[in-house]
Write an enzyme that holds these catalytic residues in place. Structure first.
Site, PDB file in Angstrom:
ATOM      1  N   LYS A  72       0.891  -1.071  -0.116  1.00 27.59           N
ATOM      2  CA  LYS A  72      -0.057   0.090  -0.177  1.00 27.59           C
ATOM      3  C   LYS A  72       0.897   1.203  -0.042  1.00 27.59           C
ATOM      4  O   LYS A  72       1.718   1.489   1.045  1.00 27.59           O
ATOM      5  CB  LYS A  72      -1.035  -0.133   1.096  1.00 27.59           C
ATOM      6  CG  LYS A  72      -1.874   1.113   1.292  1.00 27.59           C
ATOM      7  CD  LYS A  72      -2.944   0.916   2.356  1.00 27.59           C
ATOM      8  CE  LYS A  72      -3.894   2.268   2.552  1.00 27.59           C
ATOM      9  NZ  LYS A  72      -4.759   2.053   3.474  1.00 27.59           N
ATOM     10  N   ASP A 181     -13.610   3.715  10.701  1.00 29.18           N
ATOM     11  CA  ASP A 181     -14.341   3.786   9.385  1.00 29.18           C
ATOM     12  C   ASP A 181     -14.648   2.578   8.833  1.00 29.18           C
ATOM     13  O   ASP A 181     -14.551   2.198   7.554  1.00 29.18           O
ATOM     14  CB  ASP A 181     -13.147   4.386   8.451  1.00 29.18           C
ATOM     15  CG  ASP A 181     -13.547   4.645   7.269  1.00 29.18           C
ATOM     16  OD1 ASP A 181     -14.863   5.168   6.907  1.00 29.18           O
ATOM     17  OD2 ASP A 181     -12.715   4.728   6.196  1.00 29.18           O
ATOM     18  N   ASN A 186     -14.402  -1.675   3.965  1.00 32.99           N
ATOM     19  CA  ASN A 186     -13.234  -2.128   4.548  1.00 32.99           C
ATOM     20  C   ASN A 186     -12.958  -3.320   5.221  1.00 32.99           C
ATOM     21  O   ASN A 186     -12.131  -3.657   6.269  1.00 32.99           O
ATOM     22  CB  ASN A 186     -12.902  -0.881   5.569  1.00 32.99           C
ATOM     23  CG  ASN A 186     -12.190   0.366   4.729  1.00 32.99           C
ATOM     24  OD1 ASN A 186     -11.777   0.114   3.656  1.00 32.99           O
ATOM     25  ND2 ASN A 186     -12.478   1.586   5.394  1.00 32.99           N
ATOM     26  N   ASP A 198      -7.612  -1.085   6.301  1.00 35.69           N
ATOM     27  CA  ASP A 198      -7.712   0.337   6.256  1.00 35.69           C
ATOM     28  C   ASP A 198      -7.923   0.820   7.618  1.00 35.69           C
ATOM     29  O   ASP A 198      -8.716   1.489   7.880  1.00 35.69           O
ATOM     30  CB  ASP A 198      -9.050   0.859   5.290  1.00 35.69           C
ATOM     31  CG  ASP A 198      -8.787   2.156   4.554  1.00 35.69           C
ATOM     32  OD1 ASP A 198      -7.607   2.855   4.759  1.00 35.69           O
ATOM     33  OD2 ASP A 198      -9.560   2.690   3.991  1.00 35.69           O
TER      34      ASP A 198
END
Ligand code: ATP
Ligand code: MG
Length: 249
Positions: A72, A181, A186, A198
């Site tokens: 990432k 989140d 996710n 995430d």
């Protein structure tokens, strides 16, 4: 793309230059050097395919000796910082480019640390491998042909509901973190298991925002699961997550 598996150092230097020509449009030199480090320290041997391109990051599948990893790359250029501003912008201040780069690095390190804590607490999530600057390497979730689908595109069984909520409970009670989140976007579903991803923005359970965030996270997840007629009650799920009860229904 590029590979260091069977090449000498000179050849790699040459390829680094080549890479910069290609990736230079997307990545700055700082990012390219961080990627380069992952090749020279033998964390990865080659890039396999791109997985996703979001506002804040690019995710690639990479491999080393046939073992896959997810890489990432947090964007240092052209990032909108939407999430970052929402969660920590006011607290940390990110008003100039140097601060931004430093901030993005901290963000990648935070994701690494949160993943380690989550996995250590028994949460189903990608095992973190390494972080260099703004580049994070972690366990790849998926097959050699394609990455695991997002939960939003999967049929949700009782086991997936139970495993998901158990993970969120472990994150809260054992790691002392609130994801902040959570949604069907996710989690990845692989071999019938939900992998939480995430997680950079997660906050500690005693954070001033924790209460609001856990209620929102659980609201979103129960609403999603209830589309499959599970009839979950948000308050019951919340006490399960907080460890106040041992059942979520
Ligand atoms: N470990 C992994 N294995 C396989 N695929 C992954 C992995 N981590 C992330 N992905 C893929 O990359 C996408 C983006 O990852 P993530 O959600 O962490 O980044 P993001 O920049 O916050 O993206 P977004 O803004 O879209 O949420 C995910 O939706 C998923 O498809
Ligand atoms: Mg995401």
């Amino acid at each position: 793309m590029f590979s260091s598996d069977y090449e000498g150092k000179e050849k790699i230097e040459e390829r680094l230059k080549e890479t910069q020509k290609v990736f230079g449009y997307v990545f700055d030199r700082f990012t390219i050097l961080n990627i380069y480090k992952l090749f020279t320290d033998n964390t990865i041997g080659r890039f396999e395919f791109p997985i996703a391109s979001g506002k804040e990051s690019l995710v690639f599948a990479a491999s080393k000796n046939n073992k896959f990893f997810a890489v990432k790359i947090y964007k240092t250029v052209a990032s909108t910082f939407k999430n970052i501003e929402r969660y920590a912008g006011q607290r940390w201040g990110i008003d100039n480019t140097r601060n931004k780069r430093k901030f993005i690095m901290q963000w990648a390190h935070r994701e690494f640390r949160n993943l380690s804590e989550a996995v250590g607490a028994g949460v189903i999530a990608p095992v973190p491998v390494k972080v260099v600057g703004n580049v994070l390497v972690m366990q790849y979730i998926g097959t050699k042909r394609k990455p695991a689908p997002l939960m939003k595109d999967c049929i949700i069984t009782r086991e997936i509901v139970a495993d998901t909520l158990k993970s969120v409970r472990m994150l809260y009670t054992k790691a002392g973190l609130v994801h902040g989140d959570l949604s069907e976007y996710n989690f990845l579903v692989h071999r019938k298991k939900p992998y939480m991803i995430d997680i950079a923005q997660a906050v500690e359970t005693d954070d001033a925002m924790a209460r609001v965030l856990i209620e929102r996270d659980i609201g979103i997840m129960t609403r999603f699961f209830n589309k499959f007629e599970y009839k979950l009650d948000k308050d019951k799920v919340l006490s399960y997550i907080r460890g106040e009860s041992n059942v979520f229904r």
